[in-house]
Design an enzyme around this catalytic site. Structure first.
Site, PDB file in Angstrom:
ATOM      1  N   SER A   1      51.654  30.936  59.016  1.00 33.22           N
ATOM      2  CA  SER A   1      52.893  31.700  59.221  1.00 33.22           C
ATOM      3  C   SER A   1      52.605  33.176  58.954  1.00 33.22           C
ATOM      4  O   SER A   1      51.611  33.514  58.315  1.00 33.22           O
ATOM      5  CB  SER A   1      53.935  31.179  58.225  1.00 33.22           C
ATOM      6  OG  SER A   1      54.932  32.129  57.999  1.00 33.22           O
TER       7      SER A   1
ATOM      8  N   TYR B   1      57.445  29.152  50.012  1.00 37.60           N
ATOM      9  CA  TYR B   1      56.936  28.995  51.380  1.00 37.60           C
ATOM     10  C   TYR B   1      55.830  30.019  51.644  1.00 37.60           C
ATOM     11  O   TYR B   1      54.774  29.686  52.213  1.00 37.60           O
ATOM     12  CB  TYR B   1      58.097  29.173  52.358  1.00 37.60           C
ATOM     13  CG  TYR B   1      57.762  28.933  53.813  1.00 37.60           C
ATOM     14  CD1 TYR B   1      57.561  27.643  54.297  1.00 37.60           C
ATOM     15  CD2 TYR B   1      57.657  29.992  54.721  1.00 37.60           C
ATOM     16  CE1 TYR B   1      57.263  27.421  55.642  1.00 37.60           C
ATOM     17  CE2 TYR B   1      57.367  29.777  56.056  1.00 37.60           C
ATOM     18  CZ  TYR B   1      57.173  28.495  56.515  1.00 37.60           C
ATOM     19  OH  TYR B   1      56.878  28.271  57.844  1.00 37.60           O
TER      20      TYR B   1
HETATM   21  P1  NAD Z   1      60.786  21.538  62.194  1.00 33.13           P
HETATM   22  O1  NAD Z   1      61.637  21.460  60.971  1.00 33.13           O
HETATM   23  O2  NAD Z   1      61.453  21.556  63.533  1.00 33.13           O
HETATM   24  O3  NAD Z   1      59.746  20.317  62.172  1.00 33.13           O
HETATM   25  C1  NAD Z   1      59.107  19.869  61.024  1.00 33.13           C
HETATM   26  C2  NAD Z   1      58.893  18.360  61.170  1.00 33.13           C
HETATM   27  O4  NAD Z   1      58.184  17.912  60.015  1.00 33.13           O
HETATM   28  C3  NAD Z   1      60.209  17.555  61.233  1.00 33.13           C
HETATM   29  O5  NAD Z   1      60.199  16.705  62.359  1.00 33.13           O
HETATM   30  C4  NAD Z   1      60.216  16.776  59.923  1.00 33.13           C
HETATM   31  O6  NAD Z   1      60.815  15.479  60.046  1.00 33.13           O
HETATM   32  C5  NAD Z   1      58.735  16.671  59.629  1.00 33.13           C
HETATM   33  N1  NAD Z   1      58.491  16.436  58.205  1.00 33.13           N
HETATM   34  C6  NAD Z   1      59.103  17.007  57.141  1.00 33.13           C
HETATM   35  N2  NAD Z   1      58.614  16.517  56.000  1.00 33.13           N
HETATM   36  C7  NAD Z   1      57.646  15.623  56.345  1.00 33.13           C
HETATM   37  C8  NAD Z   1      56.774  14.788  55.607  1.00 33.13           C
HETATM   38  N3  NAD Z   1      56.793  14.768  54.252  1.00 33.13           N
HETATM   39  N4  NAD Z   1      55.921  14.002  56.281  1.00 33.13           N
HETATM   40  C9  NAD Z   1      55.900  14.002  57.640  1.00 33.13           C
HETATM   41  N5  NAD Z   1      56.707  14.757  58.393  1.00 33.13           N
HETATM   42  C10 NAD Z   1      57.573  15.569  57.753  1.00 33.13           C
HETATM   43  O7  NAD Z   1      59.822  22.794  62.000  1.00 33.13           O
HETATM   44  P2  NAD Z   1      59.089  23.750  63.053  1.00 33.13           P
HETATM   45  O8  NAD Z   1      59.888  25.011  63.143  1.00 33.13           O
HETATM   46  O9  NAD Z   1      58.748  23.025  64.290  1.00 33.13           O
HETATM   47  O10 NAD Z   1      57.769  24.094  62.227  1.00 33.13           O
HETATM   48  C11 NAD Z   1      56.541  23.392  62.399  1.00 33.13           C
HETATM   49  C12 NAD Z   1      55.476  24.090  61.573  1.00 33.13           C
HETATM   50  O11 NAD Z   1      55.372  25.450  61.983  1.00 33.13           O
HETATM   51  C13 NAD Z   1      55.791  24.117  60.069  1.00 33.13           C
HETATM   52  O12 NAD Z   1      54.584  24.011  59.360  1.00 33.13           O
HETATM   53  C14 NAD Z   1      56.375  25.489  59.880  1.00 33.13           C
HETATM   54  O13 NAD Z   1      56.244  25.926  58.558  1.00 33.13           O
HETATM   55  C15 NAD Z   1      55.537  26.290  60.866  1.00 33.13           C
HETATM   56  N6  NAD Z   1      56.141  27.551  61.302  1.00 33.13           N
HETATM   57  C16 NAD Z   1      57.327  27.590  61.977  1.00 33.13           C
HETATM   58  C17 NAD Z   1      57.821  28.825  62.422  1.00 33.13           C
HETATM   59  C18 NAD Z   1      59.112  28.940  63.182  1.00 33.13           C
HETATM   60  O14 NAD Z   1      59.480  30.071  63.538  1.00 33.13           O
HETATM   61  N7  NAD Z   1      59.803  27.844  63.499  1.00 33.13           N
HETATM   62  C19 NAD Z   1      57.114  29.993  62.154  1.00 33.13           C
HETATM   63  C20 NAD Z   1      55.907  29.908  61.454  1.00 33.13           C
HETATM   64  C21 NAD Z   1      55.417  28.685  61.051  1.00 33.13           C
END
Ligand code: NAD
Length: 272
Positions: free
Chosen positions: A152, A165
């Site tokens: 991130s 985070y």
């Molecule tokens: P999201 O919340 O849509 O998806 C996360 C998924 O992880 C969910 O389906 C959830 O059920 C699953 N999950 C949660 N806890 C879990 C566990 N203990 N075991 C297995 N699965 C589990 O999130 P996203 O926005 O798609 O983010 C995906 C990744 O990208 C994450 O690591 C997030 O930190 C990173 N990220 C997202 C953004 C953004 O702008 N959305 C930016 C930078 C980084």
């Protein structure tokens, strides 16, 4: 020689595969002819994505997996091995923040509950380490494979309000380098470990921080992000796929231990 970006027939395991970013990844992998194991805490949602992929002629399975419990990851790995008998790629996608670990005008850093800090820290850091142990060990048997972590912008410079985070994602950058070196030197030089660092993409985790629920307008935080993003917009999830395909395909076979920002220039801009 034209670089090879092909992932056809590769077995790709995606944790958090039912989420916004990783669901998009899974669908793209399916369309590119890979065998996709969609792992998620929410098996029903994982299965839904797998069904979408198979309905389009691709190959996918939805598997229940809690990335914080080694037994659960091992059970998921057994299911993947029974299905395809190998693992070529692991995407450590499960991650996220929670409101209880976020400061606001009423709750300062001093008041954040330890259990909320620990929940966020574990999900984003331990939640990549444990699956890397289980699936990395499977890759070690063939001596080949790729692990891709999802970092991130917080990893480079922390954003306000989300200390756990930020620290956890900084840990992911460090772990990406650590594991890249360990795999190449002690396991196999053909097992590579890299990461992408998404900039700002509107997803479930950050929607409330970036868009005012009532007005639908950008919050002050949302406006600051856009002002600090030279390309002047949020990203689209599909725009993460170029760097992802690059890092998990033979095109990047001499690259390990890097974190590629996909951020519209955010991490390069000082703000002046
Ligand atoms: P999201 O919340 O849509 O998806 C996360 C998924 O992880 C969910 O389906 C959830 O059920 C699953 N999950 C949660 N806890 C879990 C566990 N203990 N075991 C297995 N699965 C589990 O999130 P996203 O926005 O798609 O983010 C995906 C990744 O990208 C994450 O690591 C997030 O930190 C990173 N990220 C997202 C953004 C953004 O702008 N959305 C930016 C930078 C980084």
């Amino acid at each position: 020689m034209i670089p090879d970006f092909c992932i056809k027939d590769k077995v790709i395991v995606v944790t958090g595969g039912a989420g916004a970013i990783c669901g998009t990844m899974c669908r793209t992998f399916g369309e590119a002819g890979a065998k996709v194991a969609v792992l998620d805490l929410r098996q029903d949602f994982a299965q839904k994505i797998a069904d979408e992929i198979t309905a389009k002629g691709g190959q996918a399975i939805g598997v229940a997996c809690n990335v914080l419990e080694k037994d659960s990851i091992e059970t998921a790995a057994e299911i993947v091995m029974q299905q395809w008998d190998r693992v070529d790629v692991l995407i450590n996608g499960a991650g996220g923040n929670k409101p209880q670990a976020t400061t606001n005008s009423q709750v300062s850093f001093f008041d954040l509950p330890a259990d909320a800090i620990q929940w966020v820290f574990n999900l984003n850091c331990l939640g990549a380490m444990l699956p890397s142990q289980v699936f990395g060990k499977i890759m070690a048997k063939t001596g080949e494979g790729c692990i891709l972590n999802i970092s991130s912008m917080n990893a480079f410079r922390p954003l306000t309000r989300i200390p756990a985070y930020s620290a956890a994602k900084a840990g992911i950058n460090n772990f990406t380098q650590w594991l890249a070196v360990d795999m190449a030197k002690n396991v196999s030089p053909k097992i590579r470990v890299n990461a992408i660092a998404p900039g700002f993409f509107i997803g479930n985790q950050n929607r409330d921080l970036l868009i005012d629920k009532e007005t639908g307008e950008l919050t002050e935080r949302g406006k600051s992000i856009i002002n600090l993003t030279p390309m002047n917009r949020f990203g689209e999830f599909e725009e993460l796929m170029g760097a992802t395909l690059f890092l998990i395909s033979p095109a990047s076979e001499f690259i390990t231990g890097v974190v590629i920002p996909v951020d519209g220039g955010f991490s390069s801009f000082s703000g002046v």
